[in-house]
Design an enzyme around this catalytic site. Structure first.
Site, PDB file in Angstrom:
ATOM      1  N   GLU A 156       0.817  -1.219   0.000  1.00 13.98           N
ATOM      2  CA  GLU A 156       0.000   0.000   0.000  1.00 13.98           C
ATOM      3  C   GLU A 156       0.851   1.270   0.000  1.00 13.98           C
ATOM      4  O   GLU A 156       0.773   2.100   0.915  1.00 13.98           O
ATOM      5  CB  GLU A 156      -0.960  -0.002   1.193  1.00 13.98           C
ATOM      6  CG  GLU A 156      -2.017  -1.090   1.113  1.00 13.98           C
ATOM      7  CD  GLU A 156      -2.974  -1.076   2.295  1.00 13.98           C
ATOM      8  OE1 GLU A 156      -2.658  -0.435   3.313  1.00 13.98           O
ATOM      9  OE2 GLU A 156      -4.037  -1.712   2.210  1.00 13.98           O
ATOM     10  N   GLU A 312      -6.277  -8.055  -0.658  1.00 15.82           N
ATOM     11  CA  GLU A 312      -6.805  -7.989   0.705  1.00 15.82           C
ATOM     12  C   GLU A 312      -8.302  -7.721   0.684  1.00 15.82           C
ATOM     13  O   GLU A 312      -8.786  -6.842  -0.033  1.00 15.82           O
ATOM     14  CB  GLU A 312      -6.138  -6.869   1.512  1.00 15.82           C
ATOM     15  CG  GLU A 312      -4.710  -7.113   1.925  1.00 15.82           C
ATOM     16  CD  GLU A 312      -4.194  -5.986   2.816  1.00 15.82           C
ATOM     17  OE1 GLU A 312      -5.021  -5.279   3.431  1.00 15.82           O
ATOM     18  OE2 GLU A 312      -2.974  -5.801   2.880  1.00 15.82           O
TER      19      GLU A 312
END
Length: 679
Positions: A156, A312
């Site tokens: 991320e 995710e």
């Protein structure tokens, strides 16, 4: 049509999640139990090493791969593969203490202390060196391991650093872009407020205690942050690709995250991966959530026009929403299969086993603190995994779309910074979703494209609130329409160029005034309790937020305003330009007008869903194809049962059961249909 696999050595849907054996090194019994549970959960891929730097290098230059060796070996023996991460997202404390320059500097000039994650400077030579070294060691150690499937680069990416190294790099980037200060001053319009720069050293990023109202500076700083983050990522990739050139690389993105232009990062990746945590409520609002989520999936698929990874999600709930509601029974399978319906080839979780402590100890996971296979969530995950094993035929298949919605990060940044209109929230994303909904509820595939994509691949291109348009982009849009394409734009189109300078000569600029056959004279921003009404052959509709005052210059008027001083003025138009048509909507509506107009265009252009039946409210049907068969995911996002009519003869993709006439769907149920010989 050739299938595009994430990695052809494992042509299956990936099912698994973040696995963190470094947190359980003192519990060999739990690590052994995890392998039994992994098999029971029908998981075949684990992401490992994501935040493991402190365990892999507990002291500078002292490496210990013992726990990771065992984890990867055990996963492979259990029939799984690994998505192996580089650990740059969270560095060890010794690195922060010894080399404080790696710590990120904030926009107020303060420097962070060690803590959290993604708290590092992408420009720091020391940090780049240390990251390259740990990445290279990991690659060298596992380059020949048969479990290695995909490289998971960092985690991320995001955030900005304002340290002196980053300021110097920003100035060098500006020199490369503009060449001279005269060119920069002109494009940033720095004569306003006497902000003309006479030396490169005078330029700082937009900061809390400095310049914040030069739009060109703000936009270029955002572009630089993307450039510098991508450059850092490329160095991470180089460290592993030089050792394992045939192993694909990805990094997990966050959908429409506004801090980076993901299209730039995407050019360096072999496959796109995304993290997504929608707020599934178990109410009628889930339909809006489903539409928003589908739009994000379509963005991820379109970035490289191939299947993507859902890196995710949660099988139950998160711990960081304001209200952390559980997914209702059946909702997880529905949302997971929605990912596959929109081009995803993986369903992976954060995380496999719940952490016992720290910041995400109560975040949903496959294995709860209770530790067995007897929980509701585990059973749902296992059932989904069993179902995914039956879908090998879908893996690597393509999504075919004749409709595209344009999303440009630079345009969003320019629009966000614009001082005018509705400053609090211009609602670009909501406007995009308003158009997208019209196609979602009719089961029509949509690509989410960027200005660099090939527009000629689509019959219909929709570009809501395309505020910033360069002359080159304007020429590309004009050429698309002239060659027979249908273009739909809205209020706020082509008001500024790529540096945020206003287009002169009337809006829309960049040559689009002739394409649309209109001139936008003014834009009226309505108060929240204001509204107007537009009427035309298409009906009568309420306007909110924005009403542009346009003049028709050759365009056919489709609707006009009913009240205020611009009553009778055009509100929606269509113009024939070359072989195509350009539609202009000068107002924001509540959604009804958009839906009616899109329905007319769907019929006019002959755009159809791969599913033939009329879809009830809250039910959609999206498709993938291998060129010989089409797979339709018929999904019910309602909490009640529905019946869907169909005139075709279908077979279910799982089991080949014949289906025709009507198809019953339970609450949150997905039926996957297959039709042969579609071309």
């Amino acid at each position: 049509m050739i299938k595009k696999y994430i990695n052809p050595i494992f042509p299956h849907l990936l099912h698994g999640g973040d696995y963190n054996p470094d947190q359980w090194q003192d519990r060999p019994d739990i690590l052994a139990e995890d392998m039994r549970l992994m098999r029971l959960a029908n998981c075949n891929a684990m992401s490992v090493g994501i935040f493991a730097w402190a365990a892999l290098e507990p002291k500078e230059g002292r490496f210990d791969f013992t726990f990771l060796d065992k984890a990867i070996d055990d996963i492979y023996k259990a029939g799984g593969r690994v998505v192996l991460a580089t650990p740059s997202g969270a560095r060890p404390a010794w690195l922060s203490m010894k080399y404080p320059e790696v710590l990120r500097t904030n926009a107020d000039g303060s420097r962070n202390t060690h803590g959290m994650r993604h708290n590092h400077c992408y420009t720091s030579p020391i940090y780049r060196k240390k990251v390259f070294e740990i990445n290279r060691r990991i690659a060298e150690r596992y380059k020949d391991h048969p479990a290695l499937l995909v490289w998971h680069i960092s985690n991320e990416y995001g955030g900005r650093c304002y340290c002196e190294n980053c300021k110097a790099a920003f100035r060098n980037w500006l020199k490369e872009k503009y060449g001279t200060l005269d060119a920069l001053n002109k494009d940033w319009w720095t004569a306003f407020w006497a902000h003309t720069y006479t030396d490169w050293s005078q330029i700082d990023p937009p900061m809390d205690h400095g310049e914040r109202y030069t739009n060109g500076l703000d936009l270029d700083w955002r572009r630089f942050v993307t450039y510098q983050t991508t450059d850092f990522m490329k160095e991470e990739i180089r460290a592993v690709k030089e050792i394992t050139p045939n192993v694909p690389v990805t990094t997990n993105m966050m959908g429409f995250y506004n801090g980076l232009d993901y299209r730039v990062l995407a050019r360096e990746l072999d496959v796109i991966a995304n993290d997504i945590y929608p707020k599934w409520r178990g109410t009628k609002e889930d339909i809006d959530t489903a539409i928003d989520t589908a739009f994000t999936h379509d963005l991820c698929r379109t970035m490289r026009h191939q299947p993507f990874m859902l890196m995710e999600c949660t099988p139950s709930h998160v711990n960081w929403h304001e209200y952390n509601k559980l997914k209702r029974p059946g909702a997880h399978e529905l949302s997971a299969l929605q990912t596959i319906a929109h081009g995803g080839d993986t369903v992976q979780y954060f995380q496999f086993r719940k952490s016992r402590g720290a910041g995400e100890q109560f975040h949903g996971a496959v294995v709860d603190h209770e530790g067995s296979e007897n929980t509701r969530v585990f059973k749902e995950v296992a059932a989904l995994g069993a179902r995914m094993k039956q879908l090998d035929a879908v893996v690597g298949t393509k999504t075919v779309a004749r409709v595209a919605i344009l999303h440009d990060w630079s345009n969003q940044w320019a629009l966000d910074a614009a001082q005018g209109f509705q400053n609090k929230n211009k609602r670009l994303r909501a406007t995009q979703l308003q158009f997208y909904k019209a196609f979602w509820q009719r089961g029509i595939n949509v690509d989410v494209i960027c200005p660099e994509d090939d527009l000629t691949a689509y019959d219909l291109v929709i570009a809501p609130m395309l505020y910033s348009v360069s002359n080159a982009q304007g020429q590309k849009l004009a050429a698309y329409v002239a060659k027979g394409g249908t273009l739909v734009c809205t209020y706020g189109t082509a008001m500024v160029d790529e540096t945020t300078l206003a287009h002169l000569g009337g809006w829309p600029g960049a040559g689009l005034r002739k394409v649309f056959g209109i001139w936008n004279e003014e834009l009226d921003t309505l108060y929240p309790d204001d509204f107007n009404t537009v009427t035309g052959d298409i009906g009568e509709y309420k306007t909110i937020d924005y009403c542009e005052l346009i003049h028709a210059e050759g365009a056919e008027v489709l609707a006009t305003y009913e009240s205020d001083f611009y009553a009778g003025r055009p509100a929606a138009t269509v113009n024939t330009y070359g072989k195509g048509k350009a539609y202009y909507i000068a107002f924001r509506d509540t959604g009804d007008f958009t839906d009616a107009m899109m329905e007319d265009l769907i019929h006019e252009l002959g755009i159809t869903s791969d599913f033939d039946g009329e879809l009830p409210h809250g039910v959609t049907a999206h498709s993938r194809t291998d060129g010989e068969s089409v797979f339709v995911f018929l999904q019910n996002f309602n909490s009640h049962a529905v019946t869907v009519p169909t005139a075709k003869q279908w077979a279910t993709a799982e089991g080949g059961i014949s289906v025709s006439g009507t198809i019953p769907l339970k609450p949150y149920e997905t039926v996957i249909l297959k039709k042969q010989n579609i071309f």
